[in-house]
Write a protein that holds these residues in place. Structure first.
Motif, short mmCIF file in Angstrom:
data_model
loop_
_atom_site.label_atom_id
_atom_site.label_comp_id
_atom_site.label_asym_id
_atom_site.label_seq_id
_atom_site.Cartn_x
_atom_site.Cartn_y
_atom_site.Cartn_z
N ALA B 135 10.95 13.83 56.81
CA ALA B 135 9.46 14.63 55.83
C ALA B 135 9.07 14.23 54.75
CB ALA B 135 9.22 15.99 56.08
N GLY B 136 10.68 14.06 54.11
CA GLY B 136 10.49 13.13 52.43
C GLY B 136 10.44 12.96 52.48
N ASP B 137 10.37 11.45 53.12
CA ASP B 137 9.84 10.03 53.24
C ASP B 137 8.13 9.76 52.11
OD1 ASP B 137 12.17 10.19 53.73
OD2 ASP B 137 12.30 8.37 55.74
N ARG B 138 7.81 10.33 53.14
CA ARG B 138 5.66 10.56 52.61
C ARG B 138 5.75 11.59 53.22
NH1 ARG B 138 1.76 5.18 53.70
NH2 ARG B 138 0.83 6.05 51.95
N GLY B 139 4.60 12.19 51.86
CA GLY B 139 3.78 13.28 52.11
C GLY B 139 3.01 13.33 53.38
N ARG B 140 2.62 13.76 54.21
CA ARG B 140 2.01 13.96 55.63
C ARG B 140 1.39 15.20 55.15
NH1 ARG B 140 5.25 13.78 59.81
NH2 ARG B 140 6.91 14.24 58.90
N GLN B 141 -0.16 15.76 56.20
CA GLN B 141 -1.15 16.82 55.66
C GLN B 141 -0.43 17.87 56.93
OE1 GLN B 141 -4.54 16.74 58.75
NE2 GLN B 141 -4.07 14.90 58.27
N SER B 142 0.09 17.33 58.16
CA SER B 142 1.28 18.40 58.89
C SER B 142 1.96 19.57 57.71
CB SER B 142 1.80 18.34 60.16
OG SER B 142 2.44 16.70 59.53
N ASN B 143 3.37 19.12 57.02
CA ASN B 143 4.51 19.88 56.42
C ASN B 143 4.35 19.66 55.49
OD1 ASN B 143 5.54 17.31 57.23
ND2 ASN B 143 7.11 18.83 58.46
N PHE B 144 3.61 19.04 54.23
CA PHE B 144 3.61 18.59 52.85
C PHE B 144 4.72 19.45 51.73
CE2 PHE B 144 0.62 19.88 50.29
CZ PHE B 144 -0.59 20.12 51.51
N ILE B 145 4.33 20.50 52.19
CA ILE B 145 5.25 21.44 51.14
C ILE B 145 6.66 21.35 51.36
CG2 ILE B 145 5.38 24.00 50.34
CD1 ILE B 145 2.80 22.61 49.50
N TYR B 146 7.60 21.43 52.61
CA TYR B 146 8.05 21.10 53.30
C TYR B 146 8.63 19.58 52.64
CZ TYR B 146 12.76 20.87 56.44
OH TYR B 146 13.60 19.49 56.34
N GLY B 147 7.93 19.02 52.99
CA GLY B 147 8.32 17.50 53.11
C GLY B 147 8.47 17.15 51.03
N SER B 148 7.53 17.90 50.22
CA SER B 148 7.83 17.74 49.41
C SER B 148 9.20 17.95 48.51
CB SER B 148 6.74 18.05 48.29
OG SER B 148 6.74 19.85 48.62
N ALA B 149 9.27 19.05 48.63
CA ALA B 149 10.93 19.86 48.71
C ALA B 149 11.28 18.84 49.05
CB ALA B 149 10.89 21.32 48.92
N LYS B 150 12.07 18.60 50.68
CA LYS B 150 12.71 17.38 51.35
C LYS B 150 12.99 16.19 50.33
CE LYS B 150 14.75 19.43 54.35
NZ LYS B 150 16.45 20.21 53.66
N ALA B 151 11.76 15.70 49.31
CA ALA B 151 11.64 14.60 49.16
C ALA B 151 12.16 14.79 47.48
CB ALA B 151 10.70 13.85 48.22
N ALA B 152 12.16 15.61 46.82
CA ALA B 152 12.70 16.48 45.67
C ALA B 152 13.98 15.95 45.84
CB ALA B 152 11.99 17.27 44.88
N PHE B 153 14.89 17.03 47.10
CA PHE B 153 15.89 16.44 46.99
C PHE B 153 16.55 15.23 47.37
CE2 PHE B 153 18.85 18.05 49.90
CZ PHE B 153 20.27 18.53 49.43
N THR B 154 16.04 14.40 48.54
CA THR B 154 16.62 13.56 48.63
C THR B 154 16.41 12.25 47.43
OG1 THR B 154 14.83 13.44 50.81
CG2 THR B 154 15.85 10.69 49.44
N ALA B 155 15.77 12.47 45.87
CA ALA B 155 16.03 11.71 44.73
C ALA B 155 16.67 12.65 43.89
CB ALA B 155 14.77 12.77 44.01
#
Ligand SMILES: Cc1cc2nc3c(=O)[nH]c(=O)nc-3n(C[C@H](O)[C@H](O)[C@H](O)COP(=O)(O)OP(=O)(O)OC[C@H]3O[C@@H](n4cnc5c(N)ncnc54)[C@H](O)[C@@H]3O)c2cc1C
Lengths: 438, 241
Positions: B135-155
């Motif tokens: 979910a952190g690979d690209r923000g998608r409308q269905s769960n981007f809050i979770y996705g953005s936190a995971k994107a940060a964690f991936t980084a």
């Protein structure tokens, strides 16, 4: 995406299939909420009963209750949560020189399922049912209370639950005894029998053996009726074993496990293929008597060797018909049953014959009674209903009964021996079917 | 071994996998926000593998007292902490939900990770395994809050890997796709894209042994996410993903 717990659920026979709520929890608090918030609840272990026993409106799967609690390695007493599979138990106990007192023909069943069906093994005549070795279990009752049941405390609930098919509540944990073994191998003798007379004689002669069972070719007619192979066995002592096994007697090598990849199309299993299978099976053993040492997995769980073998029966599924006929009239009853099957042309791929010993009268909901038991697999097709009716009539005529954990279409009068079970909270499709037919 | 998020089925399956493979640990430190279920797991591995462990409470939503972790030391850290929260339709404008997602998946978690990373750095050895998400690979409308936190964690994990490289500490980022766990129970997941915890544990163990940097649990997710990442933004914004 909103969670939706409605799903397709079916047991080992792939018949019947239902779309119902199925949920799993590991916290006792949440399990209590589940029980209190629903009207009709039924526990489900690993779905290895064949029919509709663990299906219901709101299914509670014990798959997350999969933890061990304690293992007294000195006295061979183990305690675990109810969703732990017998295979998990064996994985840790065999190496320590302990085996299950009673095991069914598959190790992929849960401890909860073993208690709720009070399963039997090849040693019923010598060692009884699973419940004999259960010390205590914790049960969640209809008001969400957790009670400990044993022979001493809550004894009525203990005996109603054993063989009670999940209708008294949800078993959460269980403590039971294990038996000492010296090796992971079985000393086996397999003996061919030409007909029913011979196989019954062999069973009588083998009474002193711990384990006995026979595979029967049920397509034979006339004087060949009951052609079979008897397999009797004992846990082998280390000193008896051939060198290759004696070196590390409690450890088996890992085996390759094939998987059936998809449902076989309907035509694969028909009278002809069953005939060929049985022929090959009986011809494979050319000698009258063969003595050997085999590992416990091959001896107890030959069918577990192929994952998902139930798929060979195709999408319409199959049933297992297992009945017991009292000893006095056992031979006569079996003969009638086998004749009826042979004449129906509805061959059974797998037929297992066993002699049960005396039952434990306290375990009044358990299936076994002294006599002969036969288990048969039948593919579900248009002729099956009629065959089951015919078989049911024979079982009734001889005063026998059928095994609830495998049942999904038998006459209710043969199955309604469930006593002391009146909770409107725990209800299975099977129980509803039984009550409605009465 | 140090486990953050010990009630996670993937974390538990990983612990069992490692023990099955014959790995030995002086002690396994099981950090958890749910003492009851984690204590059951601790007893379970003791019965099954005669493995000692210690359960340590850690609630990322509360003030953290690091002095309690002073004696915790190991060569392997497995972080499975995560919180899915409600998706956008139910959860987007619910600040509590948003905060919780960001705290547990990233902002409150990173200082704890850093605390242990420092110990690893000073020992100049060890492996840190972090469970992030596709979910952190690209923000998608269905769960981007979770996705953005995971994107940060991936980084964060990627930077940490880079920072610790010459300090002899390895960092492995795991991107599970769908998994059959408590987090996703009851969701209509495609079985071909969904991994079981045991399966995931085997893949992670393998990646750990091979010192991989980033691994998807099911290879198909690598392909799916590559496609999703490469859809041009002007098309992507019109999609319902
Ligand atoms: C290949 C094969 C061989 C078999 N051989 C034998 C054999 O030799 N002897 C024999 O006796 N049986 C045999 N069986 C049947 C099997 O042992 C039983 O059906 C067993 O109960 C299945 O356990 P399960 O965990 O899969 O439970 P399920 O099939 O899910 O449930 C079976 C029953 O137990 C109840 N139940 C399950 N868990 C709980 C719980 N925690 N609390 C309360 N109730 C619960 C369910 O409500 C249901 O009534 C065999 C089955 C197969 C597939």
């Amino acid at each position: 995406m909103k969670p939706n717990f409605i799903q397709k659920v079916t047991n080992w026979g792939n018949f019947p299939v239902v779309e119902k709520e199925m949920k799993s929890e590991d916290s006792f608090k949440k399990i209590k909420e589940f029980v209190l918030n629903h009207n009709e609840v039924i526990a489900r272990g690993n779905g290895r009963c064949y029919g509709d026993a663990s299906l219901g409106e709101h299914i509670f799967s014990t798959k997350k209750l999969n933890k061990f609690i304690s293992f007294d390695r000195l006295n061979g007493i183990i305690e675990c949560e109810s969703g732990v599979l017998l295979s998990d138990v064996l994985e840790i106990t065999v190496q320590q020189g302990y085996f299950l007192y009673v095991t069914p023909g598959t190790k992929f069943i849960s401890v909860g399922g073993a208690i709720a069906s009070d399963v039997h093994g090849k040693n019923h005549h010598s060692e009884g049912c699973f419940s004999e070795y259960v010390i205590e279990f914790k049960l969640m009752t209809e008001n969400g209370e957790i009670i400990t049941c044993s022979r001493e405390s809550n004894a009525e609930k203990f005996w109603a639950t054993v063989g009670g098919m999940g209708l008294t509540g949800i078993i959460l944990t269980a403590k039971f005894k294990l038996k000492n073994i010296d090796s992971a191998y079985i000393r086996q003798e397999s003996i061919k029998a030409e007909n029913l007379d011979e196989i019954f004689r062999l069973f009588d002669e083998s009474e002193s053996w711990t384990y006995t069972v026979a595979w029967i070719d049920c397509l034979q007619k006339g004087k060949n009726i009951g052609r079979s192979i008897l397999m009797r066995g004992e846990h082998a002592f280390q000193h008896e074993l051939p060198q290759s096994m004696a070196n590390s007697p409690l450890r088996l090598k890992k085996k390759f496990q094939p998987t059936v990849p998809f449902y076989f199309p309907g035509f694969v299993l028909n009278a002809l293929t069953v005939k060929i299978f049985n022929l090959l099976y009986y011809k494979k053993q050319s000698k009258k008597e063969v003595k050997s040492f085999i590992d416990y997995e091959t001896y107890f769980y030959p069918l577990d060797f192929v994952n998902d073998w139930n798929k060979i029966y195709g999408k319409s599924g199959f049933i297992q018909y297992q009945m017991v006929i009292p000893k006095e009239s056992g031979k006569e009853g079996m003969k009638k049953i086998l004749e009826t099957i042979a004449n129906s042309g509805n061959g059974s791929f797998l037929a297992v014959l066993k002699l049960f010993g005396k039952d434990n009268p306290q375990a009044y909901n358990s299936f076994p009674m002294e006599g002969y038991t036969l288990a048969l697999d039948f593919k579900v097709n248009s002729k099956l209903k009629k065959l089951v009716e015919q078989l049911d009539n024979i079982v009734q005529e001889f005063g026998g009964r059928i095994y609830l954990t495998k049942d999904s279409m038998s006459k209710s009068s043969l199955t309604n021996y469930l006593k002391n079970i009146q909770s409107p909270k725990f209800v299975s499709l099977q129980h509803k079917r039984i009550i409605n037919n009465n | 071994m140090i486990v953050l998020g010990s009630t996670s089925e993937v974390a538990q399956a990983f612990v069992e996998k490692a023990l099955q493979e014959g790995e030995k640990y002086e002690k396994i430190y099981l950090f958890t926000s749910s003492r009851e279920t984690t204590e059951r797991f601790a007893r379970h591995i003791d019965v099954k593998f005669l493995q000692q462990s210690e359960v340590i409470e850690l609630d990322l939503m509360k003030e953290i007292d690091y002095t309690r972790f002073e004696n915790v030391s190991s060569n392997l850290l497995f972080c499975a902490t995560g919180y899915l929260g409600d998706g956008t339709e139910e959860g987007l404008y619910d600040n509590k939900n948003t905060e919780r997602i960001i705290n547990i998946n990233y902002s409150k978690l990173v200082p704890v990770m850093n605390y242990f990373a420092q110990k690893f750095e000073s020992r100049r050895s060890g492996t840190i395994i972090g469970l992030s998400s596709v979910a952190g690979d690209r923000g998608r409308q269905s769960n981007f809050i979770y996705g953005s936190a995971k994107a940060a964690f991936t980084a964060y994990l990627s930077g940490l890997r880079n920072y610790l490289f010459d300090k002899k500490v390895h960092v492995l980022t795991i991107k599970p796709g769908f998994m059959e766990t408590k987090m996703t129970e009851g969701l209509p997941l495609n079985p071909k894209l969904t991994a079981k915890p045991k399966q995931a544990a085997a893949v992670i163990y393998n990646a750990y042994k091979k010192q991989k940097n980033v691994a998807y649990v099911l290879p198909i997710w690598g392909i799916i996410m590559m496609i999703i990442r490469n859809i041009p933004e002007f098309i992507f914004k019109k999609l319902k993903l």
